[in-house]
Structures are given as C-alpha cells and as structure tokens.
Design an enzyme around this catalytic site. Structure first.
Site, mmCIF file in Angstrom:
data_model
loop_
_atom_site.group_PDB
_atom_site.id
_atom_site.type_symbol
_atom_site.label_atom_id
_atom_site.label_comp_id
_atom_site.label_asym_id
_atom_site.label_seq_id
_atom_site.Cartn_x
_atom_site.Cartn_y
_atom_site.Cartn_z
ATOM 1 N N MET A 1 0.659 -1.020 -0.042
ATOM 2 C CA MET A 1 -0.212 0.350 0.321
ATOM 3 C C MET A 1 1.170 1.451 -0.495
ATOM 4 S SD MET A 1 -2.887 -0.320 -0.486
ATOM 5 C CE MET A 1 -2.887 1.072 -0.096
ATOM 6 N N ASN B 83 -8.920 -4.036 0.943
ATOM 7 C CA ASN B 83 -7.261 -3.887 2.185
ATOM 8 C C ASN B 83 -7.835 -3.614 3.552
ATOM 9 O OD1 ASN B 83 -6.368 -1.828 -0.759
ATOM 10 N ND2 ASN B 83 -5.526 -3.571 0.208
ATOM 11 N N ILE B 91 -6.871 -2.902 9.014
ATOM 12 C CA ILE B 91 -6.570 -2.634 7.955
ATOM 13 C C ILE B 91 -5.022 -3.137 7.365
ATOM 14 C CG2 ILE B 91 -6.322 -0.182 6.992
ATOM 15 C CD1 ILE B 91 -7.707 1.017 9.757
ATOM 16 N N CYS B 92 -5.258 -3.406 5.960
ATOM 17 C CA CYS B 92 -3.240 -3.132 5.559
ATOM 18 C C CYS B 92 -3.114 -1.883 4.619
ATOM 19 C CB CYS B 92 -3.891 -4.229 4.470
ATOM 20 S SG CYS B 92 -2.421 -4.509 4.030
ATOM 21 N N LEU B 93 -2.424 -0.901 5.302
ATOM 22 C CA LEU B 93 -2.095 0.115 5.096
ATOM 23 C C LEU B 93 -0.454 0.288 6.404
ATOM 24 C CD1 LEU B 93 -2.856 2.372 3.508
ATOM 25 C CD2 LEU B 93 -3.709 3.834 5.410
#
Lengths: 210, 199
Positions: A1, B83, B91-93
């Site tokens: 990301m 995500n 959360i994938c951040l």
C-alpha cells in the site's frame, strides 16, 4: 500500500546523503549561563504564529532545535528518540529523506545563552569509532619487481613432476595480512620470498636445460 | 501514558476538530473515555466510489510510544474493501505499519484511510476474497461494496435484488450479516451461498 497524505506545507525534497558531515563542527562551550533554550516554552494553546517553529514530532515549540538537510525542524530529544526507534531505517519523519545524526544542524537562537550543541546534551554524544584502514596489498618486492607496490608473484606448476611449488604467496599461511614494512617479520618474509624466487628460477632452468 | 503522547494527541485532536475536512464532515474524532488512550474516528466515504454517502467508524488506539510508533486503527463499521478485513475490520496500510513517520497525525491518518477507500490496492490485500472479486468481477465488487455501505454505513439506497437474496437466506434462519457475507463471497450465487453456510 502506498497511500500517504503528507502535510501540505511540507515540501517534499529528496535530499539524500550529499552534505558535508557536521561531525567535526566545533562550538564554543561556555556552559555558564541559563540552560533553557528558546524563550516561550510550552507553546500556549492559541499561538498560531509560532507554528512555523514547532517541532514536527512533539508539535511543541522546538527545544534544543535541530534541522535536517531536507529542512525540517525538530527538538533534538524527539528526533533522537525517532532515530533510536528505527536504527536501520533512519528517515525524516516528515518527508522520508535519508537522515542521520551527523546530517542535522543544530540551531542557535539569540535568546539561548547556552551555545552547546544540542546533540551533545541529552544522549551523550557517542565517541568516534575508528577502524584501521586495510593495509595495502603486496609484500613481494623480490628481485626489484615488487617495489612499485601491489605486485604479487604467483608461481605454479601443474602436474610435472610433483607439483612442489604451488602459489608462493600462501607459504605458511601468512599471506592474509602482509606485515608492515620495516618490521622484522617483513624482512624475514622478504628474504624468504627471494629465496623461493631463486629456487623457482633454478627449477625453471633445470627444466629447460637438463 | 508518556507525557509526549498525551500532549500530542491533545493537539492533534484539536487540529482535526478545527480542520477544513472536519468542517465539511469528511473526518471527525471523538474521545472514548477521558485519557486520550482510545479515540473514535469517523470518515466519510469519498465521492465517486461505492462508499459515497457512507460514514465509517474507526477504533483508534494510541500506544504508549506514540508518536514514535503508529496508532492502532481498525474499522468498526463493516466494509467491503480489498485492503480491509470484512470480518475483523483490520486494515492493511503501510503507514500504519513500517511506513509510519512521527510527523504523521490523526488527521493525516484519517485522510490516508479515506484515500485508501478511493484507491484500493488489490495486489496487497487484507481480505483475499474481496480482492479476488475486485480483480475478476469488478462491477459486482462495486455493487457489493455499495450494498455493504447501505446495510452497515448509512447509505439510504441499496440494490433491491441483493436485498431479496439476503431475505431469502434470512428466511432459512441465517443471520442478516452472515447471509450478507456468504452471498458477497459467493458472487451473489444463492445456491453456492447456501452450500457454504450449511456444509
């Protein structure tokens, strides 16, 4: 990301390692008068005018201020703790440019009587670490050939007759670190190498002429 | 909690409240308890996405070592997004993990999450089922995400066909959310959803 929202007012500059290190900078060390830095401390609630001089980490008016090569202001204690948190990945907290302890510049305002390098204060400045340079290769000055420096004489014979003389250099396993010129060991090895060279040449002559 | 963490969260809290985005109701934060250790965030679904018109609640936990380590954030409101886990809200951040920087604030985190809703990264998924649908059947993904926004995040209008299918499963004694999950992950194929639920 890779979604990142940075502060709008923070210019994203990619200033990477290019500056002269500040490690040898000297400072007048008159540790006499008031030790506090930057007058208005604590940063009142509604002082928008001061926001240009806020530390980017604690968001308070920067104390013991340092500035990175990419132009971002921090308290040294805050920045130090940030660098400690990620010792292997030291980046600017604002723009992620590469930074390090030696690439920040301490700021001295007029109000601060104590002109000590802020980096020397909180965490005691680490002493310099110095390693000896790698010695120059080549200790085989035999027959006047090796005087120029890096010359190394390898002498090898394959199958015939017994493969006695393989590489001269590794004789006795002492070739890894050549001794410094002038020492007794250097003299000995030099003598040894010359003897071996002579033997090698004799062997060659014997091969050719006998 | 360390002094610097409290000081900063207080400042950031005010910053969010005063920010332009908060005026436009795009982001908001509220206190949970009174020690600034835990906060409740709120972001509006960005326009031109299946989340438009929705409001998502976030759980924000501030660690002792803040701001040197990132806050722990997850979605409380259920959401259909590659995500974000449709089950746990995790959360994938990257900025909430290794790309965190000490100069980031609650405001920038909330705005980053809003940007994540508008620009999903299916190649680095948190929810593999959602990511697969995102890549292989994008129009169905958009409809599903919109329907989740309708059911969970306050969007008034929802797909009536999806509603019918959910009701069909509910008549079999399945909970509404359970039915929604099963249908969403089976591309709204009722037979497969039933098979998945009762096997």
């Amino acid at each position: 990301m890779t979604v990142v929202v940075l502060e709008e007012d923070s210019t994203i500059t990619m200033a990477t390692a290019r500056a002269p290190t500040a490690s040898d900078s000297t400072h007048s060390d008159n540790s006499s008068s008031n030790p506090s830095g930057g007058g208005a401390e604590g940063g009142g609630d509604d002082v928008p005018d001061n926001s240009n001089f806020e530390c980017n980490i604690c968001l308070d008016t920067a104390k013991d201020a340092v500035i990175s090569m990419c132009g971002h202001l921090f308290c040294w204690p805050c920045l130090h703790q940030w660098l400690e948190t990620r010792p292997n990945h030291q980046t600017c907290p604002v723009c992620k440019a590469a930074i390090s302890r030696d690439k920040v510049i301490p700021l001295y305002g007029r109000g601060s009587g104590n002109q000590q390098d802020p980096r020397d204060k909180l965490p005691p400045r680490p002493s310099g670490q110095r390693t000896e340079p790698e010695p120059q290769g080549g200790f085989m000055p035999g027959l006047g050939l090796g005087e120029a420096g890096g010359f190394q004489f390898h002498f090898g014979i394959g199958a015939f007759p017994f493969g006695i003389f393989t590489t001269f250099n590794n004789w006795g396993g002492a070739a890894a670190v050549p001794p410094a010129p002038g020492t007794q060991q250097y003299q000995e090895e030099r003598f040894l190498s010359q003897v071996l060279m002579a033997m090698g040449l004799l062997f060659l002559f014997w091969l050719i002429f006998v | 909690m360390a002094n610097i963490a409290i000081q900063r969260i207080k400042r950031e809290f005010k910053e969010v409240i005063k920010s332009d985005e908060a005026q436009k109701c795009a982001i908001n934060v509220e206190l949970v308890g009174d020690d600034y250790r835990e906060l409740r965030g709120e972001i509006a679904g960005p326009p031109d996405t299946p989340y438009e018109g929705a409001t998502f609640q976030l759980e924000i936990k501030v660690p002792e070592t803040y701001p040197f380590n990132p806050p722990k954030v997850k979605f409380v409101t259920k959401i259909w997004h590659p995500n974000i886990s449709s089950v746990t809200g995790a959360i994938c951040l990257d900025i909430l993990k290794d790309q965190w920087a000490a100069a980031m604030t609650l405001r920038t985190v909330l705005l980053s999450l809003q940007a994540l809703l508008a620009a999903a990264e299916p190649d680095d998924p948190q929810d593999a089922v959602v990511a697969k649908q995102f890549k292989e059947n994008h129009s169905l993904f958009l409809q599903t995400a919109q329907y989740w926004s309708h059911v969970h995040a306050g969007v008034p209008k929802g797909n009536s066909e999806f509603a019918k299918k959910v009701r069909c499963l509910q008549d079999m004694g399945v909970g509404e959310h359970q039915a929604l999950v099963a249908l969403s992950s089976c591309n709204w194929d009722v037979d497969r959803a039933i098979e998945q639920l009762f096997s």
